[in-house]
Design a protein around this motif. Structure first.
Motif, PDB file in Angstrom:
ATOM      1  N   ASP A 125       0.756  -1.298  -0.127  1.00 46.28           N
ATOM      2  CA  ASP A 125       0.106   0.021   0.120  1.00 46.28           C
ATOM      3  C   ASP A 125       0.914   1.147  -0.031  1.00 46.28           C
ATOM      4  N   ALA A 126       1.894   1.132   0.815  1.00 47.27           N
ATOM      5  CA  ALA A 126       2.841   2.270   0.941  1.00 47.27           C
ATOM      6  C   ALA A 126       3.511   2.674  -0.637  1.00 47.27           C
ATOM      7  N   GLU A 127       3.464   1.729  -1.593  1.00 46.67           N
ATOM      8  CA  GLU A 127       4.010   1.960  -2.943  1.00 46.67           C
ATOM      9  C   GLU A 127       2.897   2.557  -3.764  1.00 46.67           C
ATOM     10  N   LEU A 128       1.573   1.928  -3.385  1.00 47.29           N
ATOM     11  CA  LEU A 128       0.600   2.462  -4.179  1.00 47.29           C
ATOM     12  C   LEU A 128       0.205   3.856  -3.878  1.00 47.29           C
ATOM     13  N   ASN A 129       0.309   4.158  -2.458  1.00 49.73           N
ATOM     14  CA  ASN A 129      -0.140   5.534  -2.152  1.00 49.73           C
ATOM     15  C   ASN A 129       1.127   6.650  -2.153  1.00 49.73           C
ATOM     16  N   SER A 130       2.132   6.065  -2.713  1.00 46.44           N
ATOM     17  CA  SER A 130       3.106   7.255  -2.862  1.00 46.44           C
ATOM     18  C   SER A 130       3.002   7.944  -4.253  1.00 46.44           C
ATOM     19  N   ARG A 131       4.016   8.755  -4.352  1.00 54.31           N
ATOM     20  CA  ARG A 131       3.917   9.586  -5.645  1.00 54.31           C
ATOM     21  C   ARG A 131       4.788   9.039  -6.639  1.00 54.31           C
ATOM     22  N   LYS A 132       5.509   7.543  -6.393  1.00 53.98           N
ATOM     23  CA  LYS A 132       6.324   7.185  -7.108  1.00 53.98           C
ATOM     24  C   LYS A 132       5.701   6.565  -8.685  1.00 53.98           C
ATOM     25  N   LEU A 133       6.264   6.649  -9.643  1.00 54.34           N
ATOM     26  CA  LEU A 133       5.567   6.326 -10.868  1.00 54.34           C
ATOM     27  C   LEU A 133       5.980   4.738 -11.369  1.00 54.34           C
TER      28      LEU A 133
END
Ligand code: ATP
Ligand code: PRP
Length: 205
Positions: A28-36
């Motif tokens: 979830d931390a990846e999905l909710n981050s601004r990372k592309l």
């Protein structure tokens, strides 16, 4: 390394559980981050989350190996350099012609508001109907109501959006659902890896 391109929005929510069942998890931390570019539980698989209409573009240019996109988007973009391997059976709807009533389709030149320009052209060319396309990016249902177009070509699921705007579905163009597509070159060079993912996803559909 395998790169999987996912469509943002409604398809994403329904795709993640399918990937999870096949063994691919995104925190979830990846999905909710601004990372592309998102990391997954597997070192050799990356995920990019992009606009649905951009998925075939990334794939065609080899910037992603596997893509998940709606058939509507794939029909509109064209299948050059792509192979469609699986129907995921999610985000099902229909591409249709809709107007205020059937009589509105009887025009010498029919004005059509749509973001599905190529699909609309193909449909009406097949009927020998002369058309003028007004390209929109959303809220197509508004166009006939305000006199911008005689009809629309858009996606219909429950029909609620048409109904709420005084429109009726009139002509069926295509059944739409979400497809798994691959870059044709990747399918050759990463065949074993791609096939094993496709099989793992298919097994859990
Ligand atoms: P963008 O914001 O990039 O223009 P979009 O608004 O079309 O994209 P979504 O509404 O999330 O993005 O739709 C993505 C895909 O979901 C569509 O390409 C289509 O395949 C499917 N879809 C769209 N609307 C529906 C619907 N009402 N019911 C079922 N599936 C739908
Ligand atoms: C889609 C489509 C229609 C609506 C149809 O829009 O463009 O407007 O769904 O669904 P229905 O028949 O169940 O009402 P979406 O909700 O994705 O909004 P958007 O086009 O503004 O992204």
């Amino acid at each position: 390394m395998l790169t999987i391109a996912l469509s943002k929005g409604r398809i994403l929510e329904q795709t993640l559980p399918l990937l999870k069942k096949a063994g691919l998890k995104i925190a979830d931390a990846e999905l909710n981050s601004r990372k592309l570019i998102l990391d997954t539980n597997l070192d050799d698989v990356k995920v990019i989350v992009i606009r649905a209409t951009d998925v075939p573009v990334f794939l065609q240019h080899g910037a992603a190996d596997i893509g998940i996109a709606g058939k509507d988007v794939l029909l509109e973009h064209g299948a050059n350099g792509l192979f469609e391997l699986l129907d995921l059976g999610i985000a099902k709807c229909k591409l249709m012609v809709a107007a205020r009533d059937e009589g509105k389709l009887k025009q010498s030149t029919l004005k059509i508001a749509t973001k599905y320009v190529n699909s609309a052209k193909r449909h009406f060319e097949g009927k020998n109907q002369q058309i003028e396309i007004i390209k929109l990016y959303g809220a197509m249902e508004l166009a006939p109501v305000v006199g911008l177009a005689h009809c629309i070509v858009d996606l219909v699921d429950t029909g609620n959006t048409l109904k709420a705007n005084g429109l009726v579905p009139l002509e069926h163009i295509e059944n739409i659902s979400t497809r798994l597509v691959v870059n044709a070159a990747s399918f050759k060079t990463k065949n074993v890896q791609i096939k094993s993912w496709v099989q793992a996803i298919e097994k859990n559909l």
